[in-house]
Design a protein around this motif. Structure first.
Motif, PDB file in Angstrom:
ATOM      1  N   THR A  24      -6.123  -7.910  15.893  1.00 19.42           N
ATOM      2  CA  THR A  24      -4.826  -8.544  16.185  1.00 19.42           C
ATOM      3  C   THR A  24      -4.925 -10.062  16.121  1.00 19.42           C
ATOM      4  OG1 THR A  24      -5.275  -8.490  18.573  1.00 19.42           O
ATOM      5  CG2 THR A  24      -4.058  -6.631  17.630  1.00 19.42           C
ATOM      6  N   SER A  25      -6.082 -10.607  16.504  1.00 22.32           N
ATOM      7  CA  SER A  25      -6.261 -12.058  16.427  1.00 22.32           C
ATOM      8  C   SER A  25      -6.188 -12.541  14.983  1.00 22.32           C
ATOM      9  CB  SER A  25      -7.606 -12.445  17.043  1.00 22.32           C
ATOM     10  OG  SER A  25      -7.835 -13.831  16.924  1.00 22.32           O
ATOM     11  N   ILE A  26      -6.837 -11.818  14.079  1.00 23.38           N
ATOM     12  CA  ILE A  26      -6.801 -12.176  12.651  1.00 23.38           C
ATOM     13  C   ILE A  26      -5.393 -11.965  12.090  1.00 23.38           C
ATOM     14  CG2 ILE A  26      -7.652 -11.537  10.362  1.00 23.38           C
ATOM     15  CD1 ILE A  26      -9.673 -13.109  11.990  1.00 23.38           C
ATOM     16  N   ARG A  27      -4.794 -10.851  12.471  1.00 21.87           N
ATOM     17  CA  ARG A  27      -3.489 -10.498  11.906  1.00 21.87           C
ATOM     18  C   ARG A  27      -2.412 -11.501  12.307  1.00 21.87           C
ATOM     19  NH1 ARG A  27      -0.302  -4.714  12.849  1.00 21.87           N
ATOM     20  NH2 ARG A  27       1.528  -5.227  11.561  1.00 21.87           N
ATOM     21  N   TYR A  28      -2.407 -11.878  13.595  1.00 21.32           N
ATOM     22  CA  TYR A  28      -1.345 -12.761  14.089  1.00 21.32           C
ATOM     23  C   TYR A  28      -1.805 -14.212  14.251  1.00 21.32           C
ATOM     24  CZ  TYR A  28       0.914  -8.304  15.137  1.00 21.32           C
ATOM     25  OH  TYR A  28       1.459  -7.051  15.038  1.00 21.32           O
ATOM     26  N   ARG A  29      -3.043 -14.487  13.858  1.00 20.36           N
ATOM     27  CA  ARG A  29      -3.605 -15.833  13.899  1.00 20.36           C
ATOM     28  C   ARG A  29      -3.441 -16.461  15.283  1.00 20.36           C
ATOM     29  NH1 ARG A  29      -1.551 -18.356   8.077  1.00 20.36           N
ATOM     30  NH2 ARG A  29      -2.464 -16.698   6.776  1.00 20.36           N
ATOM     31  N   ARG A  30      -4.007 -15.757  16.263  1.00 26.29           N
ATOM     32  CA  ARG A  30      -3.884 -16.229  17.639  1.00 26.29           C
ATOM     33  C   ARG A  30      -5.113 -15.780  18.432  1.00 26.29           C
ATOM     34  NH1 ARG A  30       0.357 -11.513  19.705  1.00 26.29           N
ATOM     35  NH2 ARG A  30      -1.302 -10.043  20.310  1.00 26.29           N
ATOM     36  N   VAL A  31      -5.321 -16.439  19.558  1.00 25.81           N
ATOM     37  CA  VAL A  31      -6.334 -16.003  20.520  1.00 25.81           C
ATOM     38  C   VAL A  31      -5.665 -16.107  21.888  1.00 25.81           C
ATOM     39  CG1 VAL A  31      -8.660 -16.330  21.417  1.00 25.81           C
ATOM     40  CG2 VAL A  31      -8.168 -16.942  19.043  1.00 25.81           C
ATOM     41  N   ARG A  32      -4.955 -15.033  22.247  1.00 24.75           N
ATOM     42  CA  ARG A  32      -4.101 -15.098  23.425  1.00 24.75           C
ATOM     43  C   ARG A  32      -4.508 -14.079  24.483  1.00 24.75           C
ATOM     44  NH1 ARG A  32       1.855 -14.229  21.800  1.00 24.75           N
ATOM     45  NH2 ARG A  32       1.313 -16.059  20.548  1.00 24.75           N
ATOM     46  N   THR A  33      -4.706 -12.825  24.097  1.00 22.35           N
ATOM     47  CA  THR A  33      -4.991 -11.781  25.079  1.00 22.35           C
ATOM     48  C   THR A  33      -6.471 -11.795  25.473  1.00 22.35           C
ATOM     49  OG1 THR A  33      -5.564 -10.089  23.444  1.00 22.35           O
ATOM     50  CG2 THR A  33      -3.221 -10.371  23.971  1.00 22.35           C
ATOM     51  N   SER A  34      -6.794 -11.073  26.549  1.00 17.79           N
ATOM     52  CA  SER A  34      -8.184 -10.980  27.003  1.00 17.79           C
ATOM     53  C   SER A  34      -9.069 -10.359  25.922  1.00 17.79           C
ATOM     54  CB  SER A  34      -8.265 -10.141  28.284  1.00 17.79           C
ATOM     55  OG  SER A  34      -7.648 -10.800  29.351  1.00 17.79           O
ATOM     56  N   ALA A  35      -8.573  -9.324  25.260  1.00 17.46           N
ATOM     57  CA  ALA A  35      -9.358  -8.661  24.219  1.00 17.46           C
ATOM     58  C   ALA A  35      -9.634  -9.605  23.056  1.00 17.46           C
ATOM     59  CB  ALA A  35      -8.631  -7.409  23.727  1.00 17.46           C
ATOM     60  N   GLU A  36      -8.637 -10.405  22.680  1.00 13.68           N
ATOM     61  CA  GLU A  36      -8.809 -11.359  21.584  1.00 13.68           C
ATOM     62  C   GLU A  36      -9.815 -12.443  21.959  1.00 13.68           C
ATOM     63  OE1 GLU A  36      -4.240 -10.820  19.862  1.00 13.68           O
ATOM     64  OE2 GLU A  36      -4.787 -12.561  21.081  1.00 13.68           O
TER      65      GLU A  36
END
Length: 294
Positions: A85-97
């Motif tokens: 999801t981090s790669i897909r949405y270009r973000r580092v927001r959630t704990s898993a990311e």
């Protein structure tokens, strides 16, 4: 060289336990055959450049990593999902990311160091007496870490209950990379990967339980990658004639590693590294005396 099934089972079981206990699997892989002596010392020589024992060790590492993957499979599903999801949405927001990128960045230093230094350290220092000396050093590091952790700033515990992964994800990236970089010391036979990583985690404010969990999560891709890079050794000349012992030893390593990680996760919920520090010091001193005076 030949490798007997008894040697494979004993060394495989030792590998699975000592890879996760903070007592150095490589150190024990060097010391156990040397202390037994005779054919064991001849067959199981990790410092020899083209020793078939290396192919055997590869199988054990892959089995240990498989045990860690099985035990933490829920964590890894979340971590891999977070990376996607981090790669897909270009973000580092959630704990898993955050945890996914924390593990990736924290394993880069030891990955590079392993490629550059593993062969040199193993062939030059992968001998019984240096391994015993580094085992003593490992005990000192564990003991010192326990003493110094009392002065370290503790991570604040929020009012709401958090999962272990959520707590780890709150680590600053720089702090996580520093903890992961401690694994470089484990290239020295006798220095424990889980031990030095846990000490680094404790000094950065983690609890024993969280430091152990982070250590095991960091170790999984490193052990798996190290084994995967050398899997051709299993099918090449180094593995010829010992596929049966490799399989049996790997099974012993898998079972012992799985039992070890189950035990340690519970153990570090309330206890410390001190008993392991005492063991390393005593075992190291006894090994040095036996190897030099006997």
């Amino acid at each position: 060289m030949s490798l007997t099934y008894l040697e494979a089972i004993v060394v495989g079981a030792f590998q699975g336990v000592t890879e996760l206990f903070p007592v150095s699997s490589l150190g024990h892989s060097v010391l156990v055959p040397a202390l037994v002596g005779g054919r064991w010392a001849q067959d199981l020589n990790v410092s020899a450049p083209e020793s078939p024992y290396l192919a055997f060790i590869v199988g054990l590492h892959v089995a240990t990593a498989a045990a860690l993957l099985l035990f933490f499979w829920r964590d890894w599903v979340r971590i891999i999902g977070g990376f996607i999801t981090s790669i897909r949405y270009r973000r580092v927001r959630t704990s898993a990311e955050r945890l996914a990128w924390l593990i990736i960045l924290a394993t880069i230093p030891v990955g590079i160091s392993g490629l550059l230094l593993e062969h040199l350290f193993r062939t030059v220092l992968g001998k019984p007496v240096p391994a015993a000396i580094f085992l003593i050093v490992n005990g000192f590091v564990l003991y010192l870490g326990e003493r110094l952790r009392r002065r370290a700033e503790t991570v604040a515990v929020p009012a709401v209950e958090e999962s272990a992964d959520d707590r780890l994800a709150r680590l600053p990236m720089g702090r996580g990379v520093l903890i992961g970089s401690a694994q470089i010391l484990a290239l020295l036979p006798g220095i424990s990967r889980s031990g030095v990583t846990m000490v680094a985690g404790l000094l950065r404010g983690l609890s024993h339980e969280d430091a152990a969990r982070f250590s095991f999560l960091l170790a999984t891709p490193v052990i798996l990658a190290a084994g995967a890079l050398k899997i051709p050794d299993l099918t090449g000349p180094l593995g010829q004639g010992i596929h049966g012992p490799i399989l049996v030893g790997s099974l012993a390593s898998f079972v012992s590693a799985y039992l070890a990680v189950r035990f340690l996760i519970r153990y570090f919920h309330t206890r410390t590294l001190t008993p392991f520090a005492i063991y390393c010091g005593l075992a190291g001193v006894a090994s040095v005396l036996w190897l030099t005076l006997a």
